[in-house]
Design a protein around this motif. Structure first.
Motif, short mmCIF file in Angstrom:
data_model
loop_
_atom_site.label_atom_id
_atom_site.label_comp_id
_atom_site.label_asym_id
_atom_site.label_seq_id
_atom_site.Cartn_x
_atom_site.Cartn_y
_atom_site.Cartn_z
N MET A 1 0.83 -1.20 0.00
CA MET A 1 0.00 0.00 0.00
C MET A 1 0.87 1.26 0.00
SD MET A 1 -3.01 1.08 2.63
CE MET A 1 -2.32 2.21 3.80
N LEU A 2 1.87 1.31 0.89
CA LEU A 2 2.73 2.50 0.94
C LEU A 2 3.47 2.72 -0.36
CD1 LEU A 2 4.33 2.44 4.50
CD2 LEU A 2 2.97 4.27 3.50
N ALA A 3 3.95 1.65 -0.97
CA ALA A 3 4.69 1.78 -2.23
C ALA A 3 3.81 2.42 -3.30
CB ALA A 3 5.22 0.43 -2.68
N ASP A 4 2.54 2.04 -3.33
CA ASP A 4 1.62 2.62 -4.32
C ASP A 4 1.46 4.13 -4.10
OD1 ASP A 4 1.21 0.11 -5.42
OD2 ASP A 4 -0.58 -0.28 -4.22
N TYR A 5 1.32 4.52 -2.84
CA TYR A 5 1.17 5.95 -2.53
C TYR A 5 2.44 6.73 -2.86
CZ TYR A 5 -3.24 5.42 0.06
OH TYR A 5 -4.55 5.20 0.41
N LEU A 6 3.59 6.09 -2.65
CA LEU A 6 4.87 6.80 -2.80
C LEU A 6 5.34 6.97 -4.24
CD1 LEU A 6 6.92 5.49 0.22
CD2 LEU A 6 6.36 7.85 -0.28
N GLU A 7 4.86 6.14 -5.12
CA GLU A 7 5.33 6.20 -6.50
C GLU A 7 5.18 7.61 -7.07
OE1 GLU A 7 5.11 3.28 -10.33
OE2 GLU A 7 4.37 2.60 -8.40
N GLY A 8 6.29 8.18 -7.53
CA GLY A 8 6.29 9.54 -8.07
C GLY A 8 6.43 10.63 -7.02
N ASN A 9 6.45 10.25 -5.73
CA ASN A 9 6.51 11.23 -4.64
C ASN A 9 7.78 11.09 -3.80
OD1 ASN A 9 3.99 12.30 -5.30
ND2 ASN A 9 2.92 10.79 -4.06
N ILE A 10 8.85 10.60 -4.40
CA ILE A 10 10.10 10.36 -3.68
C ILE A 10 11.16 11.32 -4.20
CG2 ILE A 10 11.94 8.67 -3.30
CD1 ILE A 10 9.77 6.48 -3.50
N ARG A 11 11.85 11.97 -3.25
CA ARG A 11 12.90 12.93 -3.61
C ARG A 11 14.14 12.69 -2.77
NH1 ARG A 11 10.66 18.87 -3.32
NH2 ARG A 11 12.39 19.26 -4.72
N PHE A 12 15.27 13.07 -3.34
CA PHE A 12 16.57 13.01 -2.64
C PHE A 12 17.21 14.38 -2.78
CE2 PHE A 12 15.52 8.77 -3.96
CZ PHE A 12 15.96 7.96 -2.93
N LEU A 13 17.68 14.94 -1.67
CA LEU A 13 18.33 16.26 -1.69
C LEU A 13 19.60 16.21 -0.83
CD1 LEU A 13 15.25 18.61 -1.11
CD2 LEU A 13 16.51 18.30 -3.24
N PRO A 14 20.57 17.06 -1.16
CA PRO A 14 21.79 17.12 -0.33
C PRO A 14 21.48 17.60 1.09
CG PRO A 14 22.10 18.33 -2.39
CD PRO A 14 20.66 17.92 -2.34
N SER A 15 20.68 18.70 1.19
CA SER A 15 20.39 19.26 2.51
C SER A 15 19.21 20.22 2.40
CB SER A 15 21.61 20.02 3.05
OG SER A 15 21.90 21.12 2.21
N VAL A 16 18.74 20.66 3.56
CA VAL A 16 17.70 21.69 3.65
C VAL A 16 18.18 22.73 4.66
CG1 VAL A 16 15.75 20.25 2.94
CG2 VAL A 16 16.40 20.35 5.35
N ASP A 17 17.57 23.91 4.64
CA ASP A 17 18.00 25.00 5.51
C ASP A 17 17.55 24.86 6.96
OD1 ASP A 17 19.23 26.22 3.33
OD2 ASP A 17 17.45 27.38 2.82
N SER A 18 16.43 24.16 7.18
CA SER A 18 15.86 24.03 8.52
C SER A 18 14.88 22.87 8.50
CB SER A 18 15.12 25.31 8.91
OG SER A 18 14.01 25.51 8.02
N TRP A 19 14.41 22.47 9.68
CA TRP A 19 13.41 21.41 9.72
C TRP A 19 12.12 21.85 9.03
CZ3 TRP A 19 8.81 22.21 12.14
CH2 TRP A 19 8.75 23.19 13.15
N GLU A 20 11.78 23.14 9.15
CA GLU A 20 10.59 23.66 8.48
C GLU A 20 10.74 23.52 6.96
OE1 GLU A 20 11.05 26.42 12.17
OE2 GLU A 20 12.38 25.41 10.76
N ASP A 21 11.94 23.88 6.46
CA ASP A 21 12.23 23.75 5.04
C ASP A 21 12.16 22.28 4.63
OD1 ASP A 21 13.05 24.75 2.47
OD2 ASP A 21 15.11 24.14 2.92
#
Length: 145
Positions: A1-21
């Motif tokens: 079920m989770l895999a179906d929801y996640l398809e197309g909604n996965i990202r990888f980033l080096p970092s973010v500026d804050s937890w809010e970001d």
């Protein structure tokens, strides 16, 4: 079920500026697809400001979510993995975000339960943390579903 929801909604980033970001960037695919409104992102951030970092469910992993107050259009989940951890309140470091957006509270509880049961298994958690692509994340989740 989770895999179906996640398809197309996965990202990888080096970092973010804050937890809010981090929450904003993790939720971006859901906003872009029209599954949530900007208010939902604000509500998730407000939850942490009001209640502390309870969304850090296991070390290194946060599960941002909020009550649906006409801000979730469609039940959905997104995933963000950071190379550099971001600091939440109370010195909680997070590298992985699973944003949960449910149309109703029972859907919300089902998603939290499914994800929690996966993340308590160290082997699965380790494989998720080692994943470098959307397909790898989906493969790990499909193994346990």
């Amino acid at each position: 079920m989770l895999a179906d929801y996640l398809e197309g909604n996965i990202r990888f980033l080096p970092s973010v500026d804050s937890w809010e970001d981090g929450i904003q960037k993790a939720a971006a695919p859901l906003l872009q697809s029209g599954s949530i409104t900007p208010k939902y992102i604000d509500d998730m951030i407000e939850n942490v400001n009001e209640n502390g970092p309870y969304i850090v469910i296991v070390p290194g992993i946060a599960m941002p979510h909020a009550k649906n107050e006409d801000s979730v259009v469609k039940t959905s989940v997104s995933y963000l993995k950071l190379e550099e951890p971001v600091q939440f309140p109370k010195n909680k470091e997070v590298r992985t975000f699973f944003v949960l957006a449910a149309e109703d509270s029972s859907g919300h509880l089902d998603l939290i339960s499914d994800l929690s049961s996966i993340l308590i298994e160290d082997e699965i958690k380790d494989k998720l943390e080692a994943s470098q692509s959307e397909q790898e994340v989906l493969d790990v989740l499909k193994m346990v579903e």
